[in-house]
Design a protein around this motif. Structure first.
Motif, PDB file in Angstrom:
ATOM      1  N   GLY A  52       0.829  -1.200   0.000  1.00  0.00           N
ATOM      2  CA  GLY A  52       0.000   0.000   0.000  1.00  0.00           C
ATOM      3  C   GLY A  52       0.859   1.244   0.000  1.00  0.00           C
ATOM      4  N   PHE A  69      -3.304   3.758   2.328  1.00  0.00           N
ATOM      5  CA  PHE A  69      -4.332   3.036   1.603  1.00  0.00           C
ATOM      6  C   PHE A  69      -3.694   1.854   0.889  1.00  0.00           C
ATOM      7  CE2 PHE A  69      -2.984   6.477  -1.247  1.00  0.00           C
ATOM      8  CZ  PHE A  69      -2.683   5.787  -2.413  1.00  0.00           C
ATOM      9  N   GLU A  70      -4.528   0.856   0.583  1.00  0.00           N
ATOM     10  CA  GLU A  70      -4.046  -0.397   0.028  1.00  0.00           C
ATOM     11  C   GLU A  70      -3.799  -0.288  -1.471  1.00  0.00           C
ATOM     12  OE1 GLU A  70      -6.937  -3.312   1.067  1.00  0.00           O
ATOM     13  OE2 GLU A  70      -7.015  -2.709   3.179  1.00  0.00           O
ATOM     14  N   LEU A  71      -2.949  -1.195  -1.974  1.00  0.00           N
ATOM     15  CA  LEU A  71      -2.661  -1.277  -3.393  1.00  0.00           C
ATOM     16  C   LEU A  71      -2.856  -2.707  -3.872  1.00  0.00           C
ATOM     17  CD1 LEU A  71       0.579   0.905  -3.732  1.00  0.00           C
ATOM     18  CD2 LEU A  71      -1.749   1.540  -4.341  1.00  0.00           C
ATOM     19  N   PHE A  84      -5.341   1.347 -10.577  1.00  0.00           N
ATOM     20  CA  PHE A  84      -5.927   1.351  -9.224  1.00  0.00           C
ATOM     21  C   PHE A  84      -5.240   2.389  -8.352  1.00  0.00           C
ATOM     22  CE2 PHE A  84      -6.169  -0.177  -4.848  1.00  0.00           C
ATOM     23  CZ  PHE A  84      -7.530  -0.391  -4.712  1.00  0.00           C
ATOM     24  N   LYS A  87      -6.421   5.877  -9.318  1.00  0.00           N
ATOM     25  CA  LYS A  87      -7.801   6.095  -8.886  1.00  0.00           C
ATOM     26  C   LYS A  87      -7.855   6.387  -7.389  1.00  0.00           C
ATOM     27  CE  LYS A  87     -12.265   6.189  -9.443  1.00  0.00           C
ATOM     28  NZ  LYS A  87     -12.918   7.266 -10.225  1.00  0.00           N
ATOM     29  N   LYS A  88      -7.138   5.599  -6.586  1.00  0.00           N
ATOM     30  CA  LYS A  88      -7.106   5.827  -5.141  1.00  0.00           C
ATOM     31  C   LYS A  88      -6.478   7.174  -4.815  1.00  0.00           C
ATOM     32  CE  LYS A  88      -7.812   3.145  -2.195  1.00  0.00           C
ATOM     33  NZ  LYS A  88      -8.966   2.887  -1.313  1.00  0.00           N
ATOM     34  N   GLN A  89      -5.428   7.533  -5.540  1.00  0.00           N
ATOM     35  CA  GLN A  89      -4.789   8.828  -5.307  1.00  0.00           C
ATOM     36  C   GLN A  89      -5.746   9.972  -5.601  1.00  0.00           C
ATOM     37  OE1 GLN A  89      -1.421   9.542  -7.841  1.00  0.00           O
ATOM     38  NE2 GLN A  89      -0.682  11.275  -6.640  1.00  0.00           N
ATOM     39  N   LEU A  91      -9.071   9.868  -5.429  1.00  0.00           N
ATOM     40  CA  LEU A  91     -10.113   9.894  -4.404  1.00  0.00           C
ATOM     41  C   LEU A  91      -9.599  10.495  -3.107  1.00  0.00           C
ATOM     42  CD1 LEU A  91     -11.778   6.402  -5.003  1.00  0.00           C
ATOM     43  CD2 LEU A  91     -12.649   8.643  -5.677  1.00  0.00           C
ATOM     44  N   TYR A  92      -8.407  10.105  -2.698  1.00  0.00           N
ATOM     45  CA  TYR A  92      -7.846  10.639  -1.456  1.00  0.00           C
ATOM     46  C   TYR A  92      -7.519  12.122  -1.596  1.00  0.00           C
ATOM     47  CZ  TYR A  92      -7.430   6.628   1.639  1.00  0.00           C
ATOM     48  OH  TYR A  92      -7.705   5.603   2.511  1.00  0.00           O
TER      49      TYR A  92
END
Length: 309
Positions: A52, A69-71, A84, A87-89, A91-92
């Motif tokens: 993560g 956050f997880e990866l 992924f 996308k997480k980056q 959103l955060y």
């Protein structure tokens, strides 16, 4: 791997990051076990590794890690799912606009060769990321936290420049909310004197047994009704009335009356919440006005001429 870092950076690690990594590892291990991926010799099998990103802020030479956050990691190619990650980056970034990806985390007892490939892959996001490693192995004689932070430095080895991991020191930094949470968990003890893990296991075992028993009895009733419908067993009107009475209770929550009562209670709850919020705002405004009045009176007694707006 060198013994210690010479970058001069000061790392501050928040407990939430450690809890997130530990939770990620525990969930993956439990999923692997219950999905049949764990072998019969689970004690000798290597524990699963998790990956993560860690996020936070860097001010000068001080790096403060607040969250993670997880990866998604591919163990065959030793690569991360970039889509992924992006996308997480994104959103955060919407929730924490001041936080940036500072590095990444994983689990294990020591640095592996494939870790440098992941480290280099993240250099396009952060030119100098760091690596947080959690050792999930239980060592009863160890008093320090099983957390290590590694930086990457360019060293010349056998005439060739190479990136290697060097260990860095860190401090645990907490805010008031984290201190309260950690203190509550640390002092949480079961009432019967047993350990928390034992009590949780007994509770979950009881729930599992109850659900299993309920499932088996529903299956028996279903098989009996099917056999009765096919004519394999004689009709039992008394039993059918009991089953019908039981089934009539199930759709009760779908009735129109239930929906009306539910919406009425829900609206009453929202109304009480809004009233409580308005009361709290009014109280805060009254306190602020009183402070202004007190300050204005003090200036008036001293002979000053102040304008109160």
């Amino acid at each position: 791997m060198a013994s210690s870092s010479s970058s001069g950076l000061t790392f501050k690690l928040h407990p939430l990051v450690i809890v997130n990594i530990s939770d990620h590892y525990t969930r993956l291990k439990a999923q692997a076990f219950y999905s049949g991926e764990a072998s019969s010799a689970a004690g000798s099998a290597p524990p699963p590794r998790v990956f993560g990103c860690v996020i936070g802020v860097q001010k000068g030479r001080t790096v403060e890690v607040f969250n993670s956050f997880e990866l998604v990691f591919d163990p065959v190619t030793h690569t991360l799912d970039r889509a992924f990650l992006e996308k997480k980056q994104e959103l955060y970034k919407k929730v924490f606009p001041n936080f940036y990806i500072l590095g990444w985390y994983s689990t294990g007892s020591d640095v592996e060769e494939s870790d440098m490939l992941i480290h280099k892959a993240l250099m396009d996001i952060n030119e100098n990321p760091f690596y947080v490693m959690l050792n999930p192995a239980i060592v009863h004689s160890q008093k320090d936290l099983p957390i290590s932070i590694y930086e990457s430095e360019l060293h010349v080895i056998d005439g060739n420049p190479q990136l290697i991991f060097v260990k860095a020191s860190y401090n645990i930094e907490t805010v008031e909310a984290e201190r309260i949470s950690v203190d509550h968990v640390a002092h949480l003890k079961p009432s019967d004197g047993g350990s928390a893990a034992t009590q949780l296991a007994a509770h979950l075992t009881g729930i599992h047994s109850a659900i299993k028993m309920l499932n088996s009895r529903v299956r028996v009733v279903h098989q009996y009704l099917e056999a009765m419908q096919k004519g394999e067993v004689p009709l039992d009107n008394s039993l059918l009335r009991q089953v019908s009475s039981l089934l009539r209770r199930l759709p009760a929550i779908e009735s129109e009356k239930f929906q009306d009562d539910f919406l009425m209670e829900y609206n009453d709850t929202l109304l009480m919440t809004y009233l409580a919020m308005f009361t709290n705002c009014s109280s805060t405004m009254n306190e602020l006005v009183e402070k202004f009045i007190t300050t204005y009176d003090r200036h008036s007694r001293r002979g000053g001429r102040t304008v109160f707006l």
